[in-house]
Write a protein that holds these residues in place. Sequence first.
Motif, PDB file in Angstrom:
ATOM      1  N   MET A  19       0.843  -1.181   0.000  1.00  0.00           N
ATOM      2  CA  MET A  19       0.000   0.000   0.000  1.00  0.00           C
ATOM      3  C   MET A  19       0.887   1.242   0.000  1.00  0.00           C
ATOM      4  O   MET A  19       1.853   1.314   0.749  1.00  0.00           O
ATOM      5  CB  MET A  19      -0.902  -0.021   1.242  1.00  0.00           C
ATOM      6  CG  MET A  19      -1.914   1.109   1.269  1.00  0.00           C
ATOM      7  SD  MET A  19      -2.944   1.160   2.763  1.00  0.00           S
ATOM      8  CE  MET A  19      -4.034  -0.204   2.481  1.00  0.00           C
ATOM      9  N   SER A  20       0.548   2.204  -0.842  1.00  0.00           N
ATOM     10  CA  SER A  20       1.354   3.424  -0.923  1.00  0.00           C
ATOM     11  C   SER A  20       1.110   4.311   0.295  1.00  0.00           C
ATOM     12  O   SER A  20       0.115   4.162   1.011  1.00  0.00           O
ATOM     13  CB  SER A  20       1.008   4.193  -2.197  1.00  0.00           C
ATOM     14  OG  SER A  20      -0.263   4.811  -2.074  1.00  0.00           O
ATOM     15  N   LYS A  21       2.019   5.242   0.503  1.00  0.00           N
ATOM     16  CA  LYS A  21       1.897   6.186   1.617  1.00  0.00           C
ATOM     17  C   LYS A  21       0.586   6.966   1.478  1.00  0.00           C
ATOM     18  O   LYS A  21      -0.122   7.183   2.462  1.00  0.00           O
ATOM     19  CB  LYS A  21       3.111   7.129   1.611  1.00  0.00           C
ATOM     20  CG  LYS A  21       3.085   8.162   2.696  1.00  0.00           C
ATOM     21  CD  LYS A  21       3.345   7.563   4.061  1.00  0.00           C
ATOM     22  CE  LYS A  21       3.490   8.668   5.107  1.00  0.00           C
ATOM     23  NZ  LYS A  21       3.232   8.199   6.438  1.00  0.00           N
ATOM     24  N   ARG A  22       0.245   7.378   0.247  1.00  0.00           N
ATOM     25  CA  ARG A  22      -0.993   8.130   0.032  1.00  0.00           C
ATOM     26  C   ARG A  22      -2.206   7.276   0.406  1.00  0.00           C
ATOM     27  O   ARG A  22      -3.119   7.748   1.072  1.00  0.00           O
ATOM     28  CB  ARG A  22      -1.102   8.615  -1.415  1.00  0.00           C
ATOM     29  CG  ARG A  22      -2.335   9.504  -1.621  1.00  0.00           C
ATOM     30  CD  ARG A  22      -2.433  10.032  -3.017  1.00  0.00           C
ATOM     31  NE  ARG A  22      -2.856   8.961  -3.896  1.00  0.00           N
ATOM     32  CZ  ARG A  22      -2.786   9.003  -5.224  1.00  0.00           C
ATOM     33  NH1 ARG A  22      -2.285  10.052  -5.824  1.00  0.00           N
ATOM     34  NH2 ARG A  22      -3.200   8.000  -5.962  1.00  0.00           N
ATOM     35  N   ASP A  23      -2.203   6.013  -0.010  1.00  0.00           N
ATOM     36  CA  ASP A  23      -3.318   5.119   0.330  1.00  0.00           C
ATOM     37  C   ASP A  23      -3.447   4.938   1.841  1.00  0.00           C
ATOM     38  O   ASP A  23      -4.556   4.892   2.375  1.00  0.00           O
ATOM     39  CB  ASP A  23      -3.152   3.762  -0.352  1.00  0.00           C
ATOM     40  CG  ASP A  23      -3.356   3.840  -1.863  1.00  0.00           C
ATOM     41  OD1 ASP A  23      -3.981   4.817  -2.340  1.00  0.00           O
ATOM     42  OD2 ASP A  23      -2.893   2.918  -2.568  1.00  0.00           O
ATOM     43  N   ASP A  60     -17.261   8.805   1.261  1.00  0.00           N
ATOM     44  CA  ASP A  60     -17.266   8.574  -0.184  1.00  0.00           C
ATOM     45  C   ASP A  60     -15.788   8.482  -0.556  1.00  0.00           C
ATOM     46  O   ASP A  60     -15.088   9.500  -0.637  1.00  0.00           O
ATOM     47  CB  ASP A  60     -17.952   9.753  -0.878  1.00  0.00           C
ATOM     48  CG  ASP A  60     -17.868   9.700  -2.401  1.00  0.00           C
ATOM     49  OD1 ASP A  60     -16.997   8.991  -2.944  1.00  0.00           O
ATOM     50  OD2 ASP A  60     -18.663  10.417  -3.043  1.00  0.00           O
ATOM     51  N   MET A  61     -15.285   7.265  -0.728  1.00  0.00           N
ATOM     52  CA  MET A  61     -13.848   7.062  -0.923  1.00  0.00           C
ATOM     53  C   MET A  61     -13.331   7.727  -2.191  1.00  0.00           C
ATOM     54  O   MET A  61     -12.194   8.205  -2.231  1.00  0.00           O
ATOM     55  CB  MET A  61     -13.515   5.571  -0.910  1.00  0.00           C
ATOM     56  CG  MET A  61     -13.721   4.915   0.456  1.00  0.00           C
ATOM     57  SD  MET A  61     -12.840   5.729   1.820  1.00  0.00           S
ATOM     58  CE  MET A  61     -11.152   5.296   1.422  1.00  0.00           C
ATOM     59  N   ASP A  62     -14.153   7.783  -3.227  1.00  0.00           N
ATOM     60  CA  ASP A  62     -13.743   8.443  -4.464  1.00  0.00           C
ATOM     61  C   ASP A  62     -13.510   9.935  -4.215  1.00  0.00           C
ATOM     62  O   ASP A  62     -12.478  10.482  -4.590  1.00  0.00           O
ATOM     63  CB  ASP A  62     -14.811   8.227  -5.543  1.00  0.00           C
ATOM     64  CG  ASP A  62     -14.391   8.792  -6.895  1.00  0.00           C
ATOM     65  OD1 ASP A  62     -13.253   8.493  -7.330  1.00  0.00           O
ATOM     66  OD2 ASP A  62     -15.179   9.538  -7.503  1.00  0.00           O
ATOM     67  N   LEU A  63     -14.450  10.567  -3.546  1.00  0.00           N
ATOM     68  CA  LEU A  63     -14.308  11.996  -3.229  1.00  0.00           C
ATOM     69  C   LEU A  63     -13.136  12.220  -2.280  1.00  0.00           C
ATOM     70  O   LEU A  63     -12.324  13.133  -2.497  1.00  0.00           O
ATOM     71  CB  LEU A  63     -15.605  12.551  -2.627  1.00  0.00           C
ATOM     72  CG  LEU A  63     -15.547  14.012  -2.174  1.00  0.00           C
ATOM     73  CD1 LEU A  63     -15.271  14.947  -3.352  1.00  0.00           C
ATOM     74  CD2 LEU A  63     -16.844  14.404  -1.480  1.00  0.00           C
ATOM     75  N   LEU A  64     -13.024  11.411  -1.249  1.00  0.00           N
ATOM     76  CA  LEU A  64     -11.938  11.569  -0.282  1.00  0.00           C
ATOM     77  C   LEU A  64     -10.577  11.437  -0.973  1.00  0.00           C
ATOM     78  O   LEU A  64      -9.658  12.214  -0.706  1.00  0.00           O
ATOM     79  CB  LEU A  64     -12.077  10.533   0.836  1.00  0.00           C
ATOM     80  CG  LEU A  64     -11.052  10.607   1.964  1.00  0.00           C
ATOM     81  CD1 LEU A  64     -11.032  11.986   2.618  1.00  0.00           C
ATOM     82  CD2 LEU A  64     -11.325   9.524   2.997  1.00  0.00           C
ATOM     83  N   THR A  65     -10.459  10.481  -1.877  1.00  0.00           N
ATOM     84  CA  THR A  65      -9.207  10.308  -2.626  1.00  0.00           C
ATOM     85  C   THR A  65      -8.917  11.543  -3.461  1.00  0.00           C
ATOM     86  O   THR A  65      -7.777  12.034  -3.481  1.00  0.00           O
ATOM     87  CB  THR A  65      -9.295   9.051  -3.513  1.00  0.00           C
ATOM     88  OG1 THR A  65      -9.503   7.920  -2.668  1.00  0.00           O
ATOM     89  CG2 THR A  65      -8.025   8.854  -4.323  1.00  0.00           C
TER      90      THR A  65
END
Length: 113
Positions: A1-5, A24-29
């Motif tokens: 898993m990346s640091k960003r993830d 909302d994981m898409d929005l949060l990302t």
Amino acid sequence: MSKRDELIEKYAADIKEKFGEDPDMDLLTKVAVGLGPAIYNLDASKVSGSSEKELETVKNNFLVKKLGLSDSPSLMDAINSVIDKYGRSDKNKHRAVIYYMLAKHFNKEAVYK
């Protein structure tokens, strides 16, 4: 898993724990990506709820410039509402979580589409 993830997972956990919402994981990302390298900087990645200067920065740089809202007292009211729900005494108020919650509050998710 990346640091960003890893950071996004931490933000999602905060939203569930502090706000009682499923993020909302898409929005949060997209919010996290939009913050760029700031999410990796210990100081820049956090928001100080007790600093008027910091809250003004959130209002001017995010709500007015990024989300395109008109400056009004309701903007600071919304910021303070999110800070209160997050926990004013919590020193780890993540900028990405606050921006995410504000985008949702003002129904401006489309800015990140």
